[in-house]
Design an enzyme around this catalytic site. Structure first.
Site, PDB file in Angstrom:
ATOM      1  N   TYR A 136     -40.510   5.580 -22.174  1.00  0.00           N
ATOM      2  CA  TYR A 136     -40.152   4.174 -21.957  1.00  0.00           C
ATOM      3  C   TYR A 136     -38.728   4.026 -21.444  1.00  0.00           C
ATOM      4  O   TYR A 136     -37.919   4.959 -21.561  1.00  0.00           O
ATOM      5  CB  TYR A 136     -40.314   3.359 -23.247  1.00  0.00           C
ATOM      6  CG  TYR A 136     -39.349   3.710 -24.350  1.00  0.00           C
ATOM      7  CD1 TYR A 136     -38.101   3.094 -24.428  1.00  0.00           C
ATOM      8  CD2 TYR A 136     -39.676   4.649 -25.319  1.00  0.00           C
ATOM      9  CE1 TYR A 136     -37.211   3.415 -25.426  1.00  0.00           C
ATOM     10  CE2 TYR A 136     -38.793   4.978 -26.330  1.00  0.00           C
ATOM     11  CZ  TYR A 136     -37.554   4.352 -26.380  1.00  0.00           C
ATOM     12  OH  TYR A 136     -36.668   4.668 -27.366  1.00  0.00           O
ATOM     13  N   LYS A 140     -34.825  -1.898  16.212  1.00  0.00           N
ATOM     14  CA  LYS A 140     -35.041  -2.700  17.412  1.00  0.00           C
ATOM     15  C   LYS A 140     -35.766  -1.893  18.489  1.00  0.00           C
ATOM     16  O   LYS A 140     -36.778  -2.343  19.047  1.00  0.00           O
ATOM     17  CB  LYS A 140     -33.700  -3.221  17.938  1.00  0.00           C
ATOM     18  CG  LYS A 140     -33.831  -4.248  19.051  1.00  0.00           C
ATOM     19  CD  LYS A 140     -32.498  -4.505  19.715  1.00  0.00           C
ATOM     20  CE  LYS A 140     -31.755  -5.708  19.193  1.00  0.00           C
ATOM     21  NZ  LYS A 140     -32.348  -7.002  19.473  1.00  0.00           N
ATOM     22  N   MET A 176     -22.792  -5.198  14.367  1.00  0.00           N
ATOM     23  CA  MET A 176     -22.341  -4.352  15.468  1.00  0.00           C
ATOM     24  C   MET A 176     -22.317  -5.161  16.757  1.00  0.00           C
ATOM     25  O   MET A 176     -22.684  -6.312  16.775  1.00  0.00           O
ATOM     26  CB  MET A 176     -23.247  -3.130  15.570  1.00  0.00           C
ATOM     27  CG  MET A 176     -22.971  -2.129  14.466  1.00  0.00           C
ATOM     28  SD  MET A 176     -24.070  -0.743  14.530  1.00  0.00           S
ATOM     29  CE  MET A 176     -25.607  -1.461  14.078  1.00  0.00           C
ATOM     30  N   ARG A 207     -27.455  -3.454  23.501  1.00  0.00           N
ATOM     31  CA  ARG A 207     -27.429  -3.872  22.097  1.00  0.00           C
ATOM     32  C   ARG A 207     -27.554  -2.687  21.152  1.00  0.00           C
ATOM     33  O   ARG A 207     -28.204  -1.704  21.476  1.00  0.00           O
ATOM     34  CB  ARG A 207     -28.606  -4.799  21.772  1.00  0.00           C
ATOM     35  CG  ARG A 207     -28.671  -6.062  22.571  1.00  0.00           C
ATOM     36  CD  ARG A 207     -30.003  -6.728  22.257  1.00  0.00           C
ATOM     37  NE  ARG A 207     -30.358  -7.701  23.244  1.00  0.00           N
ATOM     38  CZ  ARG A 207     -30.148  -9.019  23.114  1.00  0.00           C
ATOM     39  NH1 ARG A 207     -29.593  -9.480  22.024  1.00  0.00           N
ATOM     40  NH2 ARG A 207     -30.496  -9.840  24.072  1.00  0.00           N
ATOM     41  N   GLY A 241     -25.765  -8.827  13.063  1.00  0.00           N
ATOM     42  CA  GLY A 241     -24.467  -9.275  13.544  1.00  0.00           C
ATOM     43  C   GLY A 241     -23.299  -8.343  13.251  1.00  0.00           C
ATOM     44  O   GLY A 241     -22.162  -8.674  13.544  1.00  0.00           O
ATOM     45  N   SER A 253     -33.577   8.781 -27.835  1.00  0.00           N
ATOM     46  CA  SER A 253     -33.309   7.727 -26.871  1.00  0.00           C
ATOM     47  C   SER A 253     -32.023   8.102 -26.154  1.00  0.00           C
ATOM     48  O   SER A 253     -30.984   8.303 -26.797  1.00  0.00           O
ATOM     49  CB  SER A 253     -33.170   6.384 -27.588  1.00  0.00           C
ATOM     50  OG  SER A 253     -32.895   5.388 -26.636  1.00  0.00           O
ATOM     51  N   ARG A 313     -39.440  -7.657  14.052  1.00  0.00           N
ATOM     52  CA  ARG A 313     -39.163  -6.786  12.910  1.00  0.00           C
ATOM     53  C   ARG A 313     -39.698  -7.478  11.676  1.00  0.00           C
ATOM     54  O   ARG A 313     -39.983  -8.680  11.704  1.00  0.00           O
ATOM     55  CB  ARG A 313     -37.663  -6.522  12.766  1.00  0.00           C
ATOM     56  CG  ARG A 313     -36.879  -7.798  12.527  1.00  0.00           C
ATOM     57  CD  ARG A 313     -35.398  -7.532  12.437  1.00  0.00           C
ATOM     58  NE  ARG A 313     -34.690  -8.812  12.401  1.00  0.00           N
ATOM     59  CZ  ARG A 313     -33.407  -8.959  12.633  1.00  0.00           C
ATOM     60  NH1 ARG A 313     -32.678  -7.920  12.926  1.00  0.00           N
ATOM     61  NH2 ARG A 313     -32.842 -10.138  12.561  1.00  0.00           N
ATOM     62  N   CYS A 348     -31.896   3.996 -23.140  1.00  0.00           N
ATOM     63  CA  CYS A 348     -31.455   2.652 -23.515  1.00  0.00           C
ATOM     64  C   CYS A 348     -30.063   2.324 -23.011  1.00  0.00           C
ATOM     65  O   CYS A 348     -29.500   1.298 -23.333  1.00  0.00           O
ATOM     66  CB  CYS A 348     -31.549   2.450 -25.026  1.00  0.00           C
ATOM     67  SG  CYS A 348     -30.449   3.526 -25.939  1.00  0.00           S
ATOM     68  N   HIS A 396     -25.896 -17.226  10.762  1.00  0.00           N
ATOM     69  CA  HIS A 396     -25.361 -16.090  10.019  1.00  0.00           C
ATOM     70  C   HIS A 396     -25.326 -16.378   8.519  1.00  0.00           C
ATOM     71  O   HIS A 396     -25.785 -15.583   7.701  1.00  0.00           O
ATOM     72  CB  HIS A 396     -23.950 -15.766  10.529  1.00  0.00           C
ATOM     73  CG  HIS A 396     -23.309 -14.641   9.797  1.00  0.00           C
ATOM     74  ND1 HIS A 396     -22.468 -14.848   8.726  1.00  0.00           N
ATOM     75  CD2 HIS A 396     -23.435 -13.304   9.940  1.00  0.00           C
ATOM     76  CE1 HIS A 396     -22.088 -13.670   8.263  1.00  0.00           C
ATOM     77  NE2 HIS A 396     -22.647 -12.720   8.986  1.00  0.00           N
TER      78      HIS A 396
HETATM   79  C1  PEP Z   1     -25.329   4.217 -24.695  1.00  0.00           C
HETATM   80  O1  PEP Z   1     -24.344   4.848 -25.022  1.00  0.00           O
HETATM   81  O2  PEP Z   1     -25.932   4.392 -23.619  1.00  0.00           O
HETATM   82  C2  PEP Z   1     -25.865   3.158 -25.566  1.00  0.00           C
HETATM   83  C3  PEP Z   1     -26.991   2.555 -25.281  1.00  0.00           C
HETATM   84  O3  PEP Z   1     -25.106   2.809 -26.619  1.00  0.00           O
HETATM   85  P1  PEP Z   1     -23.838   1.876 -26.495  1.00  0.00           P
HETATM   86  O4  PEP Z   1     -23.802   1.316 -25.126  1.00  0.00           O
HETATM   87  O5  PEP Z   1     -23.976   0.851 -27.553  1.00  0.00           O
HETATM   88  O6  PEP Z   1     -22.718   2.846 -26.780  1.00  0.00           O
END
Ligand code: PEP
Ligand code: MG
Length: 883
Positions: free
Chosen positions: A863, A25, A106, A95, A104, A776, A351, A843, A467
Site C-alpha cells: 500500500y 509539430k 521558442m 518554426r 510560445g 512502513s 496535436r 507513508c 497565452h
Molecule cells: C517519515 O519519516 O517519512 C514519516 C512518515 O514520518 P515523519 O514525517 O512524521 O517523520
C-alpha cells in the site's frame, strides 16, 4: 544520415509516431499530409540536429544543408514557386517543434524569403502591393528580433510614430506606399543599431532563421518551461520549414485555432476562434479579440461579430469534416491551427489538445462510452497530479457580490488575492506567503514565473487561446482573459473596473469558470467529486493492485480522506493530537516532570484524550486498517520557546522560573532530528508507550462495541535501527494488550510493526522482520538519513542544486530511486525472506507522488499512504503503475 523529412502534396516521409525525431509539430504535419489533408508542403529538420548545432559552435553539417536544399526544391516543384525568385517567389515559415509542446517558448520566423526584389513580385502575384509591403515589414521586424537580436519594441515605436504622423489609428489604415516607407525606416534602424544590413540573400535568411530556432531551445524562458514541466534538456527541438499560406490576403482570408471539443468543459462541440484578414500569430498573441468559429458558440457568447460558419460556409464545412476525421484518426481531442487563403483551407497543425482536468475526465469517459478507447486508456489519459485542479474551490452559488468586470472563463476555479501588476511582484509576494492575482493587459512567455506564483490570472485582452489562457489551464490556475470592460493602467498601477478603481494590494476574486471578476474576498465551496470523476476512479480502482491509505491525525482528516476513497489509515502521527486545545499543557507537564511518578500523573490525564481520539478514528474507518504510530518527535518540540511563553508556562505549572529553565536546558539537543526521538523515547520512558498502547486497545474495544465492526489496530514503532529496540517496545505493547484483554474480557487482535526510516533498519530488515509484522517506509526520514541532508534545511540549497543540474528532482518530493529506492528494495526483499506475509507500505510524502507510486508498484509494496487531498491522485497513479 537522414536529417530532413519532407511532407506535402498527399505524401510524407514521417509519421505521427516519429515524435522523438520530428517533434510534435513535424510528426503531425507528416501524418496530416499522408492522410491527404491540405497541408502546405514543407520539411522537418530532425531534433538530433539541435544538439549538434549547439555542440558544433552553432553550425550544421554540410550533408544536412544539402538535404534541406533538396527538400526546398521539392517545395518549389509542388507550389510552382521559386525561393528568392523574381517571379512567383516562394515564402517560408520557420518554426520550432519539440517532442513535448512548449507553447510560445521558442522562436518562429514567418514570411521568410522576402527582399527588395521579391516583395515586388509578391505584390504582383497577390494583386495587392499593400499586403506585400505589410508582409515584408512584418518579416523584417520578426527576423531582426529573432535572428539579429534587435528588440521588436524599437520597430513598434517607429510604426507608432509613423501612424501618428499620418493620422492613422489602425495598422489597416496604412497604404502600400506608407508600408514601403516603414520598411525603409526599419532597414535603416537595423543598420544604425547593428552596423550591418538586413540580409537580402534569401538563403542567408533561411540559415539564419534555422539557426535561431535551434538556438532558442536554450533561451531563458524555454529552459524555465522545461524545468517546470520536467522536459529533458537533451531532447532538442526540430525545425519545420514550410511554404507560407496567407490569412491576411483580404476579407476571404482568415486564420484560426480550434479544439475539436471544448477544452474547458470537455463538451463534444467544436470550439475555436478565428480572425479575418490576419496572420497566424495574431490569434495566439491575443492582440485582437477573435471571433467564434461556430454559430452556436457565437450565440452563446452574445457576440455580434459573425462566426466563421456564417461568414465562410464552405471553408467551415470542410474544416468541420477534417476535425472529425482527425479526432477519429488520433482517437483524442485535437488542437488545430488553420489558415484560409482566399477561400482555400490549409491545415497548419494538429496535436492532442491541452485541456482542463474536468474536460480531460469528460472526454475520456465519453470516448470510453462511445467505444473509441478502452477503460485502461482512459485511466492513462489523466495526469494524476492534475486532479488537484478538481479540488479547486468555486464561488459559493448563493453569494451575490458586485461584479466589477467580466471576461472569458479561460481556466476554471475561483481565486482570491491581492492585485499585482507584474510577474516580479507576484514572485516576491509569493515568497512572503501572500496570495496574489496577477493582473495584466496580456501575458507573454516572460510571465511564466509570475503566473506560477499567482493564485489566479486576469487579463483585459486576448481570447480562450491566448497565452494567458493556455498556460493557466496547463498550470491549473484559475484565469479570466479578455475582460474588455476593465482597463489596466500600467503607468499608474491601477485596475479600472465597473464603478471602481483598484490599486496594487487591493483584494479581488476571479472566477475562471464563469469569467466574472468580483471585488474583495468571496466565500467558496468545494467541488463535488462525482459523475465522470467517479466513473474514472472506479475504473482506476479496478486496475490497481496496491491499496491507498491516508496519513490522518485527526477525525477531520480521516473523514476527508474517506470521502476521497482512502482504504484505511497508513499513518496516524499521535503527536499532532497533543497540540489540540489545552492538551499541550498536560503534555508539557508530562515532559517537564522530574520523576516517573510525575510523568505518570500527567499521562493519566492524557489517556482519556488519546482514547477518545482513537475511538473516533476507528469508528470513521469502520473496520479498515488503522496504523497508529507511537510518539516520535524530539520532546522539545512541545515546549515553550519565547521568554513570554516560558514565564507563562512556568507560572501555570507552579515551577520557579530558574528550575523551569534548567529543565528546558536539560532537554536541549544539538541535533534533535538525530537525537532523543522515535523509539528512543519509548525506551527511556516506557510509561509513555504504555499509555499510548492502552489508549489504542481500549479504543479498539470501545469502537468494536459501537460499530460492530472488528478493529485490528496496527501499532507502529518509529525510528527503529536495531531489532533489540523493537523487541523492547513490542514487549511493552504486548504486556498492555494482555492487561486490557483481561480487564475488558475481550481478546484484541493487533499487529505490531515498525517504520523503516534508517539505512541500518533497511539493511537489517531480515532480522528486524523477525519482530515486525509490517514495515512502513518513512521515506521522509529515510531520505534525510540516506542523504545526510536535513529535511528541515534542504530547501535552502536544493533549488540551487536543481538549477545547477547537480540533481534533477528534489528527493524529498519525488523518491530518489537509485539510493533511497535501493534501500527500500533491499528491505522489502530481506524482510520478506524472513516473513513472506510481511505487510509493506510507504507513508512518507512520497506516498502521494505519482513517480514514487510507480516505484512502489515495481517494488511490490502492498500500500501507499498519503495526505487526504492526494488520495485520488494516488489511486489513479497506482492504477497507471500497473499498466
Ligand atoms: C517519515 O519519516 O517519512 C514519516 C512518515 O514520518 P515523519 O514525517 O512524521 O517523520
Ligand atoms: Mg519519520
Amino acid at each position: 544520415k537522414k536529417w530532413v523529412y519532407t511532407f506535402g502534396n498527399g505524401a510524407a516521409e514521417g509519421r505521427a509516431g516519429d515524435v522523438a525525431i520530428l517533434g510534435g509539430k513535424g510528426a503531425n504535419l507528416a501524418e496530416m499530409a499522408s492522410l491527404g489533408l491540405p497541408v502546405p508542403p514543407g520539411l522537418t529538420i530532425i531534433t538530433d540536429a539541435c544538439a549538434l548545432y549547439h555542440k558544433n559552435g552553432r553550425d550544421l553539417p554540410e550533408e544536412l544543408k544539402l538535404q534541406v536544399m533538396a527538400g526546398l526544391h521539392g517545395m518549389e516543384t509542388v507550389t510552382g514557386k521559386t525561393f528568392g525568385g523574381s517571379q512567383s517567389p516562394l515564402l517560408l515559415s520557420v518554426r520550432s517543434g519539440a517532442r513535448a509542446s512548449m507553447p510560445g517558448m521558442m522562436d518562429t520566423v514567418l514570411n521568410l524569403g522576402l527582399n527588395d526584389r521579391t516583395v515586388e513580385a509578391l505584390g504582383h502575384d497577390a494583386g495587392d502591393a499593400r499586403f506585400a509591403w505589410d508582409s515584408y515589414r512584418r518579416f523584417i521586424q520578426m527576423y531582426a528580433d529573432v535572428v539579429m537580436g534587435l528588440d521588436h519594441e524599437l520597430f513598434e515605436e517607429i510604426l507608432e510614430d509613423e501612424k501618428g504622423r499620418l493620422g492613422h489609428e489602425y495598422d489597416t489604415d496604412m497604404s502600400a506606399v506608407e508600408w514601403q516607407h516603414v520598411v525603409s525606416l526599419y532597414k535603416k534602424l537595423i543598420e544604425d543599431e547593428l552596423g550591418e544590413a538586413f540580409p537580402q540573400d534569401c538563403h542567408v535568411q533561411l540559415w539564419g532563421a534555422i539557426g535561431a530556432v535551434f538556438a532558442s531551445w536554450t533561451n531563458h524562458r524555454a529552459v524555465t518551461y522545461r524545468h517546470l514541466h520536467n522536459i529533458p534538456g537533451d531532447w532538442g527541438t526540430a525545425v519545420n520549414v514550410q511554404a507560407m499560406v496567407f490569412g491576411n490576403l483580404g476579407s476571404s482570408s482568415a486564420t484560426g485555432v480550434a479544439f475539436t471539443r471544448n477544452p474547458s468543459t470537455g463538451e463534444a462541440e467544436l470550439y475555436g476562434e478565428f480572425l479575418v484578414n490576419a496572420q497566424g500569430e495574431d490569434v495566439v498573441a491575443g492582440i485582437r479579440t477573435p471571433q467564434s468559429i461556430t454559430e452556436a458558440a457565437r450565440l452563446a457568447s452574445g457576440s455580434d461579430k459573425p462566426s466563421m460558419e456564417k461568414l465562410m460556409p464552405e471553408a467551415f464545412s470542410e474544416f468541420l469534416a477534417i476535425c472529425k476525421r482527425l479526432e477519429n484518426h488520433y482517437r483524442d481531442m485535437q488542437d488545430l491551427e488553420f489558415t484560409i487563403e482566399r477561400g482555400k483551407l490549409w491545415m497548419l497543425q494538429t496535436r492532442s489538445g491541452k485541456r482542463t482536468t474536468r474536460a480531460a475526465m469528460k472526454i475520456a469517459v465519453d470516448m470510453v462510452e462511445a467505444g473509441t478507447i478502452s477503460q485502461e486508456e482512459a485511466v492513462c489519459r489523466i495526469e494524476p497530479s492534475s486532479l488537484d485542479q478538481l479540488l479547486h474551490p468555486t464561488i459559493d452559488p448563493g453569494i451575490s457580490r458586485p461584479v466589477i468586470g467580466s471576461g472569458l472563463p479561460a481556466s476554471p476555479g475561483a481565486a482570491t488575492g491581492e492585485i499585482v501588476f507584474t510577474s516580479e511582484e507576484a514572485v516576491a509576494a509569493e515568497a512572503e506567503g501572500r496570495r496574489v492575482i496577477l493582473v495584466r493587459i496580456e501575458t507573454s512567455p516572460e510571465d511564466i514565473h509570475g503566473m506560477h506564483a499567482a493564485e489566479g490570472i486576469l487579463t483585459t485582452r486576448g481570447g480562450m487561446t491566448s497565452h494567458a489562457a493556455v498556460v493557466a489551464r496547463g498550470m491549473g490556475i484559475p484565469c479570466v482573459t479578455g475582460a474588455g470592460s476593465m482597463r489596466v493602467d500600467m503607468r499608474n498601477k491601477v485596475l479600472i473596473g465597473v464603478g471602481c478603481m483598484l490599486k496594487r494590494g487591493d483584494i479581488i476574486t476571479i472566477d475562471g469558470s464563469s469569467g466574472r471578476v468580483l471585488k474583495g474576498e468571496v466565500p467558496m465551496t468545494q467541488p463535488e467529486l462525482s459523475g465522470d470523476f467517479g466513473k474514472l476512479m472506479v475504473w482506476a480502482d479496478n486496475l490497481r493492485r496496491m491499496t491507498v491509505r491516508t496519513n490522518a491525525d485527526t477525525p477531520a482528516d480521516a473523514r476527508a480522506a474517506r470521502a476521497f476513497g482512502a482504504e484505511g489509515i497508513g499513518l496516524c502521527r499521535t503527536e499532532h493530537m497533543f497540540f489540540e486545545g489545552d492538551r499541550i499543557h498536560v503534555m508539557r507537564e508530562m515532559i517537564l516532570a522530574e520523576s516517573e511518578r510525575g510523568r505518570r500523573a500527567a499521562l493519566d490525564e492524557l489517556l482519556p484524550m488519546q482514547r477518545s481520539d482513537f475511538t473516533e478514528l476507528f469508528q470513521i474507518m469502520h473496520g479498515l486498517p488503522v496504523t497508529i504510530r507511537l510518539l516520535d518527535p524530539p520532546l522539545h518540540e512541545f515546549l515553550p520557546k519565547t521568554d513570554g511563553e516560558i514565564v507563562e508556562v512556568a507560572a501555570a505549572m507552579g515551577m520557579p522560573q530558574t528550575v523551569f529553565r534548567q529543565r528546558l536546558d536539560a532537554l536541549h539537543e544539538f541535533n534533535p532530528m538525530l537525537g532523543h526521538r522515535g523509539c528512543r523515547l519509548a525506551i527511556s520512558y516506557p510509561e509513555i508507550a504504555e499509555m499510548q498502547a492502552r489508549a489504542i486497545f481500549e479504543a479498539a474495544v470501545e469502537a468494536a462495541r459501537i460499530t460492530g465492526a472488528p478493529v485490528v489496530p496496527e501499532i507502529m514503532v518509529p525510528l527503529v535501527g536495531l531489532r533489540s529496540e523493537l523487541d523492547y517496545v513490542t514487549e511493552v505493547i504486548d504486556r498492555v494488550a494482555a492487561a486490557v484483554a483481561q480487564e475488558t474480557g475481550m481478546e484484541i487482535e493487533y499487529l505490531t510493526g515498525t517504520m523503516i526510516e534508517l539505512p541500518r533498519a533497511a539493511l537489517r530488515a531480515h532480522v528486524i522482520a523477525e519482530a515486525a509484522e509490517f514495515f512502513s517506509f518513512g521515506t521522509n526520514d529515510l531520505t534525510q538519513t540516506t542523504f545526510g541532508i536535513s529535511r528541515d534545511d534542504a530547501a535552502r540549497f536544493i533549488n540551487t542544486y536543481q538549477r545547477k543540474g547537480i540533481i534533477e528532482r528534489d528527493p524529498f518530493i519525488s523518491l530518489d530511486f537509485d539510493g533511497v529506492g535501493e534501500l527500500i528494495r533491499i528491505a522489502a526483499e530481506r524482510g520478506r525472506q524472513t516473513r513472506p506475509e510481511l505487510k509493506l507500505g510507504i507513508c512518507g510524502e512520497h506516498g502521494g507522488d505519482p513517480a514514487s507510486i510507480h516505484f512502489c508498484e515495481d517494488a511490490d509494496l502492498d500500500y501507499v499512504s498519503c495526505s487526504p487531498f492526494r488520495v485520488p491522485i494516488a489511486r489513479l497513479a497506482a492504477a497507471q503503475a500497473t499498466l
